[in-house]
Design a protein around this motif. Structure first.
Motif, PDB file in Angstrom:
ATOM      1  N   ASN A 135       0.835  -1.207   0.000  1.00  0.00           N
ATOM      2  CA  ASN A 135       0.000   0.000   0.000  1.00  0.00           C
ATOM      3  C   ASN A 135       0.868   1.256   0.000  1.00  0.00           C
ATOM      4  O   ASN A 135       2.102   1.179  -0.078  1.00  0.00           O
ATOM      5  CB  ASN A 135      -0.994  -0.026   1.166  1.00  0.00           C
ATOM      6  N   ASP A 136       0.232   2.422   0.112  1.00  0.00           N
ATOM      7  CA  ASP A 136       0.943   3.708   0.057  1.00  0.00           C
ATOM      8  C   ASP A 136       1.920   3.900   1.215  1.00  0.00           C
ATOM      9  O   ASP A 136       2.894   4.633   1.097  1.00  0.00           O
ATOM     10  CB  ASP A 136      -0.060   4.865   0.037  1.00  0.00           C
ATOM     11  N   GLU A 137       1.640   3.254   2.349  1.00  0.00           N
ATOM     12  CA  GLU A 137       2.533   3.359   3.507  1.00  0.00           C
ATOM     13  C   GLU A 137       3.639   2.308   3.462  1.00  0.00           C
ATOM     14  O   GLU A 137       4.312   2.061   4.462  1.00  0.00           O
ATOM     15  CB  GLU A 137       1.744   3.206   4.819  1.00  0.00           C
ATOM     16  N   LYS A 138       3.798   1.669   2.316  1.00  0.00           N
ATOM     17  CA  LYS A 138       4.821   0.644   2.088  1.00  0.00           C
ATOM     18  C   LYS A 138       4.630  -0.573   2.992  1.00  0.00           C
ATOM     19  O   LYS A 138       5.591  -1.211   3.405  1.00  0.00           O
ATOM     20  CB  LYS A 138       6.239   1.223   2.302  1.00  0.00           C
ATOM     21  N   LYS A 139       3.371  -0.892   3.288  1.00  0.00           N
ATOM     22  CA  LYS A 139       3.058  -2.073   4.093  1.00  0.00           C
ATOM     23  C   LYS A 139       2.409  -3.128   3.211  1.00  0.00           C
ATOM     24  O   LYS A 139       1.686  -2.807   2.268  1.00  0.00           O
ATOM     25  CB  LYS A 139       2.109  -1.700   5.239  1.00  0.00           C
ATOM     26  N   LEU A 140       2.656  -4.366   3.544  1.00  0.00           N
ATOM     27  CA  LEU A 140       2.080  -5.492   2.809  1.00  0.00           C
ATOM     28  C   LEU A 140       0.642  -5.697   3.306  1.00  0.00           C
ATOM     29  O   LEU A 140       0.401  -5.889   4.493  1.00  0.00           O
ATOM     30  CB  LEU A 140       2.917  -6.746   3.062  1.00  0.00           C
TER      31      LEU A 140
END
Length: 137
Positions: free
Chosen positions: A124-129
């Motif tokens: 996602n945009d927060e660089k989380k899977l």
């Protein structure tokens, strides 16, 4: 108004716009009006209302009441006929599936996904899977 009802109204609005762009809805509606959807004494008001709506004019109170009565009669006809109701229901469901399909295609075009242990993920945009949604409605 419930969310489902609002969704149906939105879908009907979209459908009406799509039909208006591709078919002569005015002629069909005028024919229904002539054939008894409204009283003969209201036909002139009906034609004036159609013209005003086409010209993006706000309907006056008499015109609004006519629109509501026509809508109520048409809704009664639709709900009172099981075949017509089922056909409209199928069309609405098909539109919903098509909309979900387009949303999924857009998602997949803009996100890279991976599969781990049988579960599909994306970043996602927060660089989380994050797990890919099961539906795109």
């Amino acid at each position: 108004m419930q969310v489902a009802e609002q969704g149906l109204l939105d879908k009907l609005g979209e459908s009406y716009i799509n039909i208006a762009l591709s078919e002569d809805v005015d002629a069909r509606l005028k024919r229904l009006a002539r054939e008894g959807l409204i009283g003969k004494e209201e036909y002139a008001l009906f034609l004036k209302t159609m013209k005003d709506l086409e010209d993006d004019k706000k309907p006056n109170p008499k015109q609004r009441m006519l629109i509501i009565r026509i809508f109520d009669k048409m809704l009664g006809l639709i709900m009172g006929d099981k075949v017509v109701y089922q056909k409209i229901l199928q069309t609405v469901k098909k539109g919903k599936r098509n909309k979900a399909k387009v949303a999924e295609e857009a998602f997949r075009d803009t996100h890279t996904t991976i599969v781990h242990d049988g579960i599909e993920y994306y970043v996602n945009d927060e660089k989380k899977l994050v797990e890919v949604p099961s539906s795109f409605e």
